[in-house]
Motif scaffolding. Structure first.
Motif, short mmCIF file in Angstrom:
data_model
loop_
_atom_site.label_atom_id
_atom_site.label_comp_id
_atom_site.label_asym_id
_atom_site.label_seq_id
_atom_site.Cartn_x
_atom_site.Cartn_y
_atom_site.Cartn_z
N SER A 110 0.83 -1.21 0.00
CA SER A 110 0.00 0.00 0.00
C SER A 110 0.86 1.26 0.00
CB SER A 110 -0.94 0.01 1.21
OG SER A 110 -1.93 -0.99 1.09
N ALA A 111 1.96 1.23 0.76
CA ALA A 111 2.88 2.37 0.77
C ALA A 111 3.55 2.53 -0.59
CB ALA A 111 3.92 2.19 1.86
N LEU A 112 3.89 1.43 -1.24
CA LEU A 112 4.47 1.49 -2.58
C LEU A 112 3.48 2.12 -3.55
CD1 LEU A 112 6.49 0.74 -4.83
CD2 LEU A 112 5.46 -1.56 -4.87
N LEU A 113 2.23 1.68 -3.50
CA LEU A 113 1.20 2.26 -4.35
C LEU A 113 1.09 3.76 -4.12
CD1 LEU A 113 -1.32 1.97 -6.26
CD2 LEU A 113 -2.66 1.64 -4.15
N PRO A 118 12.27 11.71 -11.55
CA PRO A 118 12.60 12.97 -10.87
C PRO A 118 11.72 13.22 -9.64
CG PRO A 118 12.59 13.29 -13.23
CD PRO A 118 12.02 11.93 -12.99
N ALA A 119 10.45 12.92 -9.74
CA ALA A 119 9.56 13.10 -8.60
C ALA A 119 9.91 12.14 -7.47
CB ALA A 119 8.11 12.92 -9.03
N LEU A 120 10.21 10.89 -7.79
CA LEU A 120 10.61 9.92 -6.76
C LEU A 120 11.88 10.38 -6.06
CD1 LEU A 120 9.93 6.54 -8.62
CD2 LEU A 120 8.65 7.45 -6.67
N GLN A 121 12.80 10.95 -6.83
CA GLN A 121 14.04 11.45 -6.23
C GLN A 121 13.75 12.63 -5.31
OE1 GLN A 121 16.21 12.03 -9.91
NE2 GLN A 121 17.45 10.19 -9.59
N GLN A 122 12.88 13.53 -5.73
CA GLN A 122 12.56 14.67 -4.88
C GLN A 122 11.86 14.21 -3.60
OE1 GLN A 122 10.07 17.69 -6.64
NE2 GLN A 122 10.11 18.97 -4.81
N LEU A 123 11.04 13.19 -3.69
CA LEU A 123 10.35 12.66 -2.52
C LEU A 123 11.30 11.88 -1.60
CD1 LEU A 123 7.11 11.30 -4.26
CD2 LEU A 123 7.22 13.19 -2.62
N GLY A 124 12.45 11.50 -2.11
CA GLY A 124 13.34 10.63 -1.35
C GLY A 124 12.87 9.19 -1.35
N ASP A 125 12.04 8.82 -2.35
CA ASP A 125 11.39 7.50 -2.38
C ASP A 125 12.01 6.54 -3.39
OD1 ASP A 125 9.62 8.24 -0.45
OD2 ASP A 125 7.84 8.29 -1.73
N LEU A 126 13.01 6.97 -4.15
CA LEU A 126 13.48 6.10 -5.23
C LEU A 126 14.04 4.79 -4.69
CD1 LEU A 126 13.91 5.73 -8.22
CD2 LEU A 126 16.11 6.89 -8.02
N ASP A 127 14.81 4.84 -3.62
CA ASP A 127 15.36 3.59 -3.06
C ASP A 127 14.24 2.71 -2.51
OD1 ASP A 127 17.93 4.33 -3.69
OD2 ASP A 127 18.45 5.04 -1.68
N PHE A 128 13.28 3.33 -1.80
CA PHE A 128 12.16 2.54 -1.27
C PHE A 128 11.39 1.86 -2.39
CE2 PHE A 128 7.53 2.51 -0.58
CZ PHE A 128 7.45 1.52 0.39
N VAL A 129 11.07 2.61 -3.45
CA VAL A 129 10.31 2.05 -4.56
C VAL A 129 11.10 0.94 -5.24
CG1 VAL A 129 9.45 2.56 -6.89
CG2 VAL A 129 8.83 4.04 -4.97
N THR A 130 12.39 1.17 -5.46
CA THR A 130 13.22 0.16 -6.12
C THR A 130 13.25 -1.14 -5.31
OG1 THR A 130 14.62 1.88 -7.09
CG2 THR A 130 15.54 -0.34 -6.97
N GLU A 131 13.44 -1.01 -4.00
CA GLU A 131 13.51 -2.20 -3.14
C GLU A 131 12.14 -2.86 -3.01
OE1 GLU A 131 15.17 -0.75 0.47
OE2 GLU A 131 17.11 -0.24 -0.45
N ALA A 132 11.08 -2.06 -2.86
CA ALA A 132 9.74 -2.64 -2.70
C ALA A 132 9.29 -3.35 -3.97
CB ALA A 132 8.75 -1.54 -2.31
N VAL A 133 9.60 -2.79 -5.13
CA VAL A 133 9.25 -3.44 -6.39
C VAL A 133 10.01 -4.75 -6.54
CG1 VAL A 133 9.54 -3.27 -8.89
CG2 VAL A 133 8.49 -1.39 -7.62
#
Length: 362
Positions: free
Chosen positions: A240-243, A308-323
């Motif tokens: 759900s957090a990934l979504l 770019p938006a994921l990077q600004q959010l600081g979420d790119l690592d989380f999204v990469t790992e969660a996916v």
């Protein structure tokens, strides 16, 4: 790029018998128990459903922590009332007659829509992203239209229904789209066009009020947000957090994008059906060019588009790992099928879903 918008998540859950997995109509009792714990649970249309709502967040890690906390509290409240909380998008067992939650609005919906309302028991996940106005909400809606089938495929969690395989990863989506106002929204060029479409549905009697605009993306009727409703309730809080992270990054990207393709309705319907049928383990239809591609390829395209938006959010690592974890472990639909095919016992599916519901929440 503007400051990141806030995000909030609503998750709908089933209440089932701990031994048989059959839905139980105890949502009012569970909500009262939750209130004693200082927790607010909302009642959904069926008495076997409850909904949690997070606060608004700017940090995905904090959002995930609250999602886990809410699942923990809702599960404890269910247990106090001899029920089991299940993150499942449809009842996996053969239910008794599902009963409507006793509110005037829900009874009015049941009277007007008959069996369609009485066969609900469908659980989704709704992501709210703050927007400055309804025009911005429609900008996000138009951007998201081509990606909605992919989000559905990733979160599919309704492969087992009434004791057997449905042949679909998201049977909820197939059932849900029977409503006249459900499914992907049209592409809207203006707020006036949106209002005209809604007024038309009202005047024709296919919806009773504006809350029944069930499109998978819509300007919220309650909050200053755009609400994304395409998802089955994911099996785990992390999904759900990934979504939510993907949706928020899409919303941010949409606000800086001058052009989005207008997808033909027949192509989008085909992409929806393909996503509901195969989930994340088959092929997907790229609605932009109509090609059939692996889900992973389309997911990589989305992540590249919103990077770019994921990077600004600081979420790119989380999204990469969660996916990566999701592709390895599988979503709720894959978990259900693996559990069911081992012995053909639906109680194994209930046990697997109960474990996924509380994964990392204890």
């Amino acid at each position: 790029m503007d400051a990141p918008p806030t995000v909030g998540v609503e998750e709908e859950f089933l209440l089932v018998d701990p031994l048989t997995g059959a839905p139980v109509g105890r949502n009012a009792d569970v909500a009262r128990t939750a209130a004693d714990f200082g927790m607010d649970l909302q009642l959904e249309i069926m008495r076997c459903q409850v909904e949690t709502s997070t606060r608004v967040h700017t940090n995905t890690g904090e959002l995930l922590a609250e999602l886990r906390e809410l699942r923990r509290g809702a599960a404890a409240s269910a247990e106090k009332n001899d029920a089991l909380l299940l993150a499942a998008a449809v009842p996996p067992t053969i239910p008794d007659e599902l009963s409507i939650t006793s509110t005037p609005r829900y009874h009015r919906i049941a009277e007007n829509f008959g069996r369609l309302a009485h066969e609900q028991g469908l659980c989704g996940c709704h992501v709210h992203v703050a927007v400055p106005d309804r025009a911005a909400a429609l900008q996000v809606s138009n951007f998201l239209r081509p990606w909605l089938p992919l989000l559905l495929a990733l979160t599919a969690n309704s492969a087992i229904y009434r004791g057997g395989e449905t042949g679909y990863a998201s049977w909820r989506n197939i059932l849900w789209r029977r409503w006249p106002s459900a499914g992907p929204p049209p592409h809207f060029d203006s707020v006036a066009a949106f209002d005209t479409a809604v007024e038309s549905m009202l005047s024709l009697g296919v919806i009773l009020d504006r809350k029944m605009v069930y499109w998978d993306v819509r300007p919220s009727t309650t909050f200053p947000t755009v609400e994304v409703r395409v998802s089955d309730v994911p099996a785990t809080a992390e999904e759900s957090a990934l979504l939510a992270s993907l949706v928020r990054a899409c919303a941010m990207t949409a606000r800086t994008t001058d052009f989005v393709p207008v997808i033909a309705e027949d192509i989008l319907r085909a992409a929806y059906w393909k996503a509901a049928h195969e989930g994340m383990d088959g092929a997907a239809i790229d609605p932009v060019d109509g090609r059939t591609v692996p889900v992973r390829e389309l997911l990589d395209q989305l992540i590249d588009r919103i990077r770019p938006a994921l990077q600004q959010l600081g979420d790119l690592d989380f999204v990469t790992e969660a996916v990566a974890a999701l592709l390895l472990r599988g979503n709720g639909a894959r978990r259900q099928l693996i559990a069911f095919r081992a012995r053909g016992e639906v109680t194994d599916v209930v046990e697997e879903l109960a474990a996924a519901t509380m994964e990392c929440c204890r």
